[in-house]
Enzyme design. Structure first.
Site, PDB file in Angstrom:
ATOM      1  CG  ASP A   1      36.318  38.194  40.220  1.00  0.00           C
ATOM      2  OD1 ASP A   1      36.972  38.930  39.447  1.00  0.00           O
ATOM      3  OD2 ASP A   1      35.406  38.623  40.942  1.00  0.00           O
ATOM      4  N   GLY A  33      40.411  40.447  40.793  1.00  0.00           N
ATOM      5  CA  GLY A  33      39.877  39.114  40.554  1.00  0.00           C
ATOM      6  C   GLY A  33      40.658  37.973  41.169  1.00  0.00           C
ATOM      7  N   GLY A  83      36.364  43.735  41.727  1.00  0.00           N
ATOM      8  CA  GLY A  83      37.587  43.942  42.496  1.00  0.00           C
ATOM      9  C   GLY A  83      38.726  43.181  41.859  1.00  0.00           C
ATOM     10  CB  THR A 121      33.590  44.452  36.930  1.00  0.00           C
ATOM     11  OG1 THR A 121      34.796  43.848  36.529  1.00  0.00           O
ATOM     12  CG2 THR A 121      32.538  43.397  37.085  1.00  0.00           C
TER      13      THR A 121
HETATM   14  N1  ASP Z   1      37.043  41.510  38.946  1.00  0.00           N
HETATM   15  C1  ASP Z   1      37.457  41.910  37.624  1.00  0.00           C
HETATM   16  C2  ASP Z   1      38.615  41.068  37.187  1.00  0.00           C
HETATM   17  O1  ASP Z   1      39.478  40.782  37.991  1.00  0.00           O
HETATM   18  C3  ASP Z   1      37.865  43.317  37.522  1.00  0.00           C
HETATM   19  C4  ASP Z   1      36.986  44.313  38.139  1.00  0.00           C
HETATM   20  O2  ASP Z   1      36.104  44.027  38.931  1.00  0.00           O
HETATM   21  O3  ASP Z   1      37.199  45.457  37.804  1.00  0.00           O
HETATM   22  O4  ASP Z   1      38.690  40.752  36.009  1.00  0.00           O
END
Ligand code: ASP
Length: 354
Positions: free
Chosen positions: A249, A272, A270, A218
């Site tokens: 998220d 999500g 993180g 992300t």
């Molecule tokens: N938060 C993102 C998700 O869950 C993934 C990430 O932050 O790497 O889609």
């Protein structure tokens, strides 16, 4: 003379943070930040990074900061700055957003993005899109050119095309590294999803289910412009091996992305599912609004306490209306960087770097 001994003396009496505030060295002397970015949090270990790769990540972060700072510097809107910074990272295959997005269980790249204007709480988001070169620009189009906040899948793609966003063949998003990651996860367990960026095997659990080798990706940006307006943007490929239709998220306003001039602008990264369940970004804002917490304390409450207590991990970047920033993460590292109002750029990767 008095001032030279009163502070250490007061430190004994009051404790260090009270004295820091009394001496004015935390909030008052903190430089005013205008743009903060992240490129994902996770088990990012120096021992597993080559100098060339580390340099490439730092160069990628720097380029994104430069793009966003140029907008702020010439008096532009924070909204344009966060979009510009995120577009640079979406175009960089090192980051899990746009080109370089991770693969779903079905071997596709399905991307999510959101943007929010702290001035009027306008927001836009797209989810599960596969043909929009820069999903963050499509999210902005949803905010500005439709009556809606979120559009998904083929409808979002149709809308983005009508709105003038660049449409590409899904092949454009392919990168060998991410394809190999999917094959690795599938070989280990075809049903588990994995977040981007981790290199070490790590055991975590989601709702009691063990998940080895968790990885985060992300990209995100938060900015404060010369007019005092805050904005936030987040873009992601989500999690490797995610199931059809899974949305994290990042595109959910209040979970992974939020901005309000009265409090702060936030972009999360993180696992999500945890960030959704804790409505992380809006909760940080609420702690500032209703409990008068500083941006650092509010962000730490979620990232260092509530998220790990529930079993999740990750980090966030936050910037308040006075240019104070926080970038907590409970993982080994988080690709991150910031620029002050006078143009000083700093980029970091590992824990304890800054
Ligand atoms: N938060 C993102 C998700 O869950 C993934 C990430 O932050 O790497 O889609």
């Amino acid at each position: 003379m008095f001032k030279y001994w009163v502070i250490p003396f007061a430190a004994l009496l009051l404790g260090s943070s009270a004295v820091r505030a009394a001496a004015g060295d935390s909030a008052i002397h903190q430089p005013k930040y205008v743009l903060v970015i992240h490129g994902g949090a996770g088990t990012i270990l120096k021992s597993q990074m080559t100098p060339a790769k580390e340099a490439a990540y730092k160069a990628g972060l720097t380029k994104a900061l430069e793009a966003g700072y140029a907008v702020i510097q010439r008096g532009g809107q924070s909204l344009d700055a966060v979009e510009a910074a995120v577009r640079v990272m979406e175009d960089n295959p090192l980051f899990n957003a746009g080109k370089g997005a991770v693969f779903t269980n079905e071997g596709r790249n399905e991307m999510d993005a959101a943007i929010m204007n702290g001035k009027n709480l306008a927001a836009g988001a797209v989810a599960s899109v596969t043909t929009i070169r820069n999903p963050i620009t499509a999210a902005r189009a949803v905010m500005e050119k439709s009556q809606h906040v979120m559009m998904i899948g083929s409808g979002a793609e149709k809308f983005a095309k009508q709105a003038g966003c660049e449409i590409v063949d899904p092949e454009y998003f392919y990168t060998e590294d991410r394809w190999k990651s999917l094959q690795k996860v599938r070989a280990a367990d075809s049903t588990k999803m994995q977040l981007d960026h981790d290199s070490a095997v790590k055991k975590t659990t989601l709702l009691g289910i063990e998940n080895k080798d968790a990885k985060f990706g992300t990209v995100g940006a938060v900015a404060l412009d010369k007019q005092g307006n805050l904005a936030a943007a987040t873009s992601t490929g989500g999690m490797t091996n995610k199931k059809f239709g899974r949305v994290g998220d990042s595109p959910l306003i209040g979970a992974g992305t939020y901005a309000n001039n009265a409090t702060c602008a936030i972009s999360c990264t993180g696992w999500g599912e945890y960030f959704i369940r804790l409505v992380v970004a809006k909760t940080v804002s609420d702690l500032m609004a209703y409990k008068n917490l500083s941006v650092q304390d509010a962000a730490a409450e979620l990232i260092m306490k509530q998220v790990p207590q529930l079993g999740g991990d990750g980090g966030l970047i936050a910037l308040d209306k006075d240019g104070n920033m926080a970038m907590p993460f409970n993982t080994a590292g988080m690709y991150r960087g910031m620029v002050t109002s006078d143009g000083k750029i700093e980029v970091f990767i590992y824990k304890g770097d800054n």
